[in-house]
Design a protein around this motif. Structure first.
Motif, PDB file in Angstrom:
ATOM      1  N   THR A 214      -7.311 -23.161 -14.320  1.00 52.33           N
ATOM      2  CA  THR A 214      -5.942 -23.085 -13.805  1.00 52.33           C
ATOM      3  C   THR A 214      -5.642 -21.654 -13.380  1.00 52.33           C
ATOM      4  OG1 THR A 214      -5.186 -24.914 -15.185  1.00 52.33           O
ATOM      5  CG2 THR A 214      -3.505 -23.407 -14.344  1.00 52.33           C
ATOM      6  N   LEU A 215      -5.198 -21.499 -12.134  1.00 52.76           N
ATOM      7  CA  LEU A 215      -4.932 -20.170 -11.588  1.00 52.76           C
ATOM      8  C   LEU A 215      -3.439 -19.844 -11.600  1.00 52.76           C
ATOM      9  CD1 LEU A 215      -7.300 -20.401  -8.482  1.00 52.76           C
ATOM     10  CD2 LEU A 215      -7.863 -19.698 -10.821  1.00 52.76           C
ATOM     11  N   LEU A 216      -2.619 -20.747 -11.026  1.00 50.83           N
ATOM     12  CA  LEU A 216      -1.170 -20.532 -10.921  1.00 50.83           C
ATOM     13  C   LEU A 216      -0.452 -21.834 -11.248  1.00 50.83           C
ATOM     14  CD1 LEU A 216      -1.138 -18.694  -7.468  1.00 50.83           C
ATOM     15  CD2 LEU A 216      -0.963 -17.597  -9.688  1.00 50.83           C
ATOM     16  N   GLU A 217       0.813 -21.709 -11.678  1.00 54.01           N
ATOM     17  CA  GLU A 217       1.622 -22.892 -11.965  1.00 54.01           C
ATOM     18  C   GLU A 217       3.028 -22.700 -11.410  1.00 54.01           C
ATOM     19  OE1 GLU A 217       1.494 -24.578 -15.926  1.00 54.01           O
ATOM     20  OE2 GLU A 217      -0.255 -23.343 -16.413  1.00 54.01           O
ATOM     21  N   LEU A 218       3.609 -23.806 -10.905  1.00 54.55           N
ATOM     22  CA  LEU A 218       4.996 -23.804 -10.447  1.00 54.55           C
ATOM     23  C   LEU A 218       5.903 -24.297 -11.573  1.00 54.55           C
ATOM     24  CD1 LEU A 218       4.641 -25.410  -6.892  1.00 54.55           C
ATOM     25  CD2 LEU A 218       4.780 -22.985  -7.465  1.00 54.55           C
ATOM     26  N   ASP A 219       7.184 -23.951 -11.477  1.00 56.71           N
ATOM     27  CA  ASP A 219       8.154 -24.434 -12.458  1.00 56.71           C
ATOM     28  C   ASP A 219       8.234 -25.961 -12.374  1.00 56.71           C
ATOM     29  OD1 ASP A 219      10.511 -23.814 -14.320  1.00 56.71           O
ATOM     30  OD2 ASP A 219      11.383 -25.154 -12.830  1.00 56.71           O
ATOM     31  N   ARG A 220       8.193 -26.614 -13.530  1.00 55.84           N
ATOM     32  CA  ARG A 220       8.151 -28.074 -13.548  1.00 55.84           C
ATOM     33  C   ARG A 220       9.232 -28.675 -14.430  1.00 55.84           C
ATOM     34  NH1 ARG A 220       2.726 -29.855 -16.391  1.00 55.84           N
ATOM     35  NH2 ARG A 220       1.845 -28.989 -14.489  1.00 55.84           N
ATOM     36  N   ALA A 221      10.284 -27.914 -14.719  1.00 52.49           N
ATOM     37  CA  ALA A 221      11.327 -28.403 -15.628  1.00 52.49           C
ATOM     38  C   ALA A 221      11.968 -29.688 -15.109  1.00 52.49           C
ATOM     39  CB  ALA A 221      12.388 -27.321 -15.833  1.00 52.49           C
ATOM     40  N   ASP A 222      12.340 -29.706 -13.814  1.00 46.10           N
ATOM     41  CA  ASP A 222      12.996 -30.891 -13.252  1.00 46.10           C
ATOM     42  C   ASP A 222      12.065 -32.096 -13.281  1.00 46.10           C
ATOM     43  OD1 ASP A 222      15.222 -29.398 -12.811  1.00 46.10           O
ATOM     44  OD2 ASP A 222      14.833 -29.043 -10.686  1.00 46.10           O
ATOM     45  N   LEU A 223      10.809 -31.876 -12.901  1.00 45.09           N
ATOM     46  CA  LEU A 223       9.861 -32.988 -12.878  1.00 45.09           C
ATOM     47  C   LEU A 223       9.558 -33.487 -14.286  1.00 45.09           C
ATOM     48  CD1 LEU A 223       7.345 -31.848 -10.117  1.00 45.09           C
ATOM     49  CD2 LEU A 223       8.951 -33.749 -10.011  1.00 45.09           C
ATOM     50  N   THR A 224       9.532 -32.572 -15.254  1.00 49.61           N
ATOM     51  CA  THR A 224       9.287 -32.983 -16.635  1.00 49.61           C
ATOM     52  C   THR A 224      10.414 -33.880 -17.133  1.00 49.61           C
ATOM     53  OG1 THR A 224       8.065 -30.936 -17.076  1.00 49.61           O
ATOM     54  CG2 THR A 224       8.896 -32.157 -18.975  1.00 49.61           C
ATOM     55  N   ALA A 225      11.650 -33.494 -16.821  1.00 43.26           N
ATOM     56  CA  ALA A 225      12.797 -34.322 -17.212  1.00 43.26           C
ATOM     57  C   ALA A 225      12.754 -35.669 -16.495  1.00 43.26           C
ATOM     58  CB  ALA A 225      14.099 -33.594 -16.890  1.00 43.26           C
ATOM     59  N   GLN A 226      12.372 -35.637 -15.224  1.00 43.48           N
ATOM     60  CA  GLN A 226      12.284 -36.884 -14.460  1.00 43.48           C
ATOM     61  C   GLN A 226      11.196 -37.786 -15.026  1.00 43.48           C
ATOM     62  OE1 GLN A 226      11.815 -36.225 -10.270  1.00 43.48           O
ATOM     63  NE2 GLN A 226      11.635 -38.389  -9.781  1.00 43.48           N
ATOM     64  N   LEU A 227      10.088 -37.178 -15.456  1.00 46.00           N
ATOM     65  CA  LEU A 227       9.009 -37.970 -16.049  1.00 46.00           C
ATOM     66  C   LEU A 227       9.476 -38.642 -17.332  1.00 46.00           C
ATOM     67  CD1 LEU A 227       6.085 -38.893 -16.144  1.00 46.00           C
ATOM     68  CD2 LEU A 227       5.514 -36.762 -17.326  1.00 46.00           C
ATOM     69  N   ALA A 228      10.227 -37.901 -18.149  1.00 47.35           N
ATOM     70  CA  ALA A 228      10.739 -38.484 -19.389  1.00 47.35           C
ATOM     71  C   ALA A 228      11.647 -39.674 -19.088  1.00 47.35           C
ATOM     72  CB  ALA A 228      11.493 -37.424 -20.187  1.00 47.35           C
ATOM     73  N   GLU A 229      12.441 -39.545 -18.021  1.00 43.71           N
ATOM     74  CA  GLU A 229      13.368 -40.620 -17.660  1.00 43.71           C
ATOM     75  C   GLU A 229      12.619 -41.866 -17.195  1.00 43.71           C
ATOM     76  OE1 GLU A 229      17.024 -41.405 -14.473  1.00 43.71           O
ATOM     77  OE2 GLU A 229      16.235 -39.388 -14.799  1.00 43.71           O
ATOM     78  N   VAL A 230      11.672 -41.691 -16.264  1.00 43.32           N
ATOM     79  CA  VAL A 230      10.958 -42.862 -15.740  1.00 43.32           C
ATOM     80  C   VAL A 230      10.020 -43.445 -16.791  1.00 43.32           C
ATOM     81  CG1 VAL A 230      11.137 -42.093 -13.350  1.00 43.32           C
ATOM     82  CG2 VAL A 230       9.160 -41.400 -14.704  1.00 43.32           C
ATOM     83  N   ASP A 231       9.508 -42.592 -17.677  1.00 40.16           N
ATOM     84  CA  ASP A 231       8.642 -43.083 -18.745  1.00 40.16           C
ATOM     85  C   ASP A 231       9.442 -43.958 -19.702  1.00 40.16           C
ATOM     86  OD1 ASP A 231       6.130 -43.290 -19.878  1.00 40.16           O
ATOM     87  OD2 ASP A 231       6.497 -41.675 -21.305  1.00 40.16           O
TER      88      ASP A 231
END
Length: 424
Positions: free
Chosen positions: A88-105
């Motif tokens: 892994t070289l770089l990462e983008l902020d994923r807070a919104d997607l993480t919350a969205q994943l919790a919702e759809v999960d």
């Protein structure tokens, strides 16, 4: 003896000569047979050296970018770092997607639980619970309907209270305005009965006030006796409202009285301050001005109180009715749930629920795919040659943020003369 010796000597010489001649003939006149040598044929490389000038470069060089844009949150490498494939070289902020994943999960788990419940069938205790839910929903609906009646009754009572207060204010305001016109008329007849500009202005203002308060027209110079015979305008509307007590009549009378009070106050203000009134007249005039202004404020307040009460009532009734509608929907849902549990799920319902589970699962996979795009990994092993990103920086999609060269092999780039190309 001597003769024999010479004879033998000649024979020996002759033999020597013959031998020498034979040897000479053998060496000079015989056919020479060439000597032949044989070897075994073998495949071998013939080397030809071509000298050129060029540059050595990595066999693989990769420019790396994110598939989607976002804010950079983590940086794991710097220029010169050696990395393995998959690092892994770089990462983008994923807070919104993480919350969205919790919702759809969570939505997926709900749909899957429903499917499992359908496939399992209804248990007796579940039917008991469903029946209790229906009973509770019926009681909630009954309570909500009772509350609507209570709210409506209170709204009516509160509204009647505001209208009763308005009727009382109307009677007082009309009488006050009428008395002010009488006071104004006394001053007018005493000081402004001529044709001066001041008298004309006062007569015009009084005529408008009389028209709005008592009805009729052209009563700018009317006496108090004449004014006492007029029963139109706001005075008539107020009397009608007192009789009917209808909300529409009361509101119409309030509007008319408010306009009449303004006109009466304007007429009172038209009396020139330069006129030499007696102390009593001056006091009476100021008192009437104050009284009319106060009644204007009162009538305006009554109108405002009615308007506010209407809004309050509408809101309260709407809220209560919404509770009834919600309770009705809850009862329908509870009854449907009970019927479903009693009947069990049909094949069509199970198939539909399976589709719902698949749809929810697809939503989860979609969000996970989006999350995967927030991580930039090395596709090959090698060395980082470029990394300009900073924490918090916005990275655009498909814009290079890092570069990597492979350390597995190198190649030479050079210009070869055309004559030597066949030798390469």
């Amino acid at each position: 003896m001597i003769k024999t010796f010479f004879t033998r000597k000649r024979i020996s010489i002759a033999l020597v000569v013959i031998g020498i001649a034979g040897a000479a003939w053998f060496f000079f006149f015989r056919e020479v047979v060439p000597v032949q040598e044989t070897v075994t044929a073998q495949r071998a490389t013939i080397e030809r050296i071509v000298s050129v000038t060029g540059k050595v470069q990595a066999f693989d060089a990769v420019d790396l970018s994110f598939e989607k844009g976002g804010r950079i949150s983590k940086i794991h490498v710097s220029v010169g770092d050696r990395v393995s494939a998959g690092t892994t070289l770089l990462e983008l902020d994923r807070a919104d997607l993480t919350a969205q994943l919790a919702e759809v999960d969570a939505a997926y788990l709900v749909q899957r639980a429903k499917l499992q419940e359908m496939e399992r069938g209804t248990r007796t205790e579940e039917i008991v619970i469903a029946e209790a839910t229906v009973t509770s929903a019926k009681q909630t609906l009954a309570d909500a309907q009772t509350n609507v009646l209570s709210v409506q009754n209170k709204a009516t009572a509160d509204m009647n209270e505001k209208y009763d207060a308005a009727l009382h204010a109307l009677a007082k305001s009309v009488n006050t305005a009428n008395g002010s016109l009488y006071t104004l008329t006394d001053i007018q007849l005493k000081y402004f009965s001529d044709s001066s500009q001041e008298s004309i202005a006062l007569a015009d203002a009084k005529a408008r006030a009389v028209a709005l308060l008592l009805g009729g027209s052209s009563f700018g110079r009317a006496t108090n006796d004449v004014l006492g015979t007029l029963n139109g305008g706001a005075k008539a509307l107020a009397a009608t409202a007192q009789t009917t007590k209808a909300p529409a009549d009361i509101e119409q009378a309030l509007n008319a009285t408010e306009q009449a009070l303004i006109a009466v106050k304007t007429a009172l203000d038209t009396v020139p301050v330069s006129v030499k009134l007696t102390t009593t007249e001056s006091t009476n005039l100021q008192t009437e001005k104050s009284n009319v202004a106060g009644e204007s404020v009162t009538i305006s307040a009554k109108k405002q109180a009615i308007a506010v009460q209407k809004v309050t009532n509408e809101s309260a009734i709407s809220t209560a009715q919404t509770s009834v509608n919600t309770a009705k929907s809850a009862l329908v849902s509870a009854e449907a749930g009970l019927a479903l549990k009693q009947a069990g799920a049909t094949e069509e319902q199970i198939a539909a629920q399976e589709a719902a589970v698949q749809q929810a699962s697809a939503a989860v996979q979609s969000v996970r795919a989006q999350l995967a795009k927030t991580v930039l990994q090395a596709p090959i092993a090698g060395v980082i040659t470029k990394q300009d990103a900073k924490i918090g920086q916005i990275a655009s999609a498909n814009v290079t943020v890092a570069s990597l060269i492979s350390d597995a092999g190198f190649e030479i780039e050079a210009r070869i003369p055309e004559a030597d190309i066949a030798l390469v």
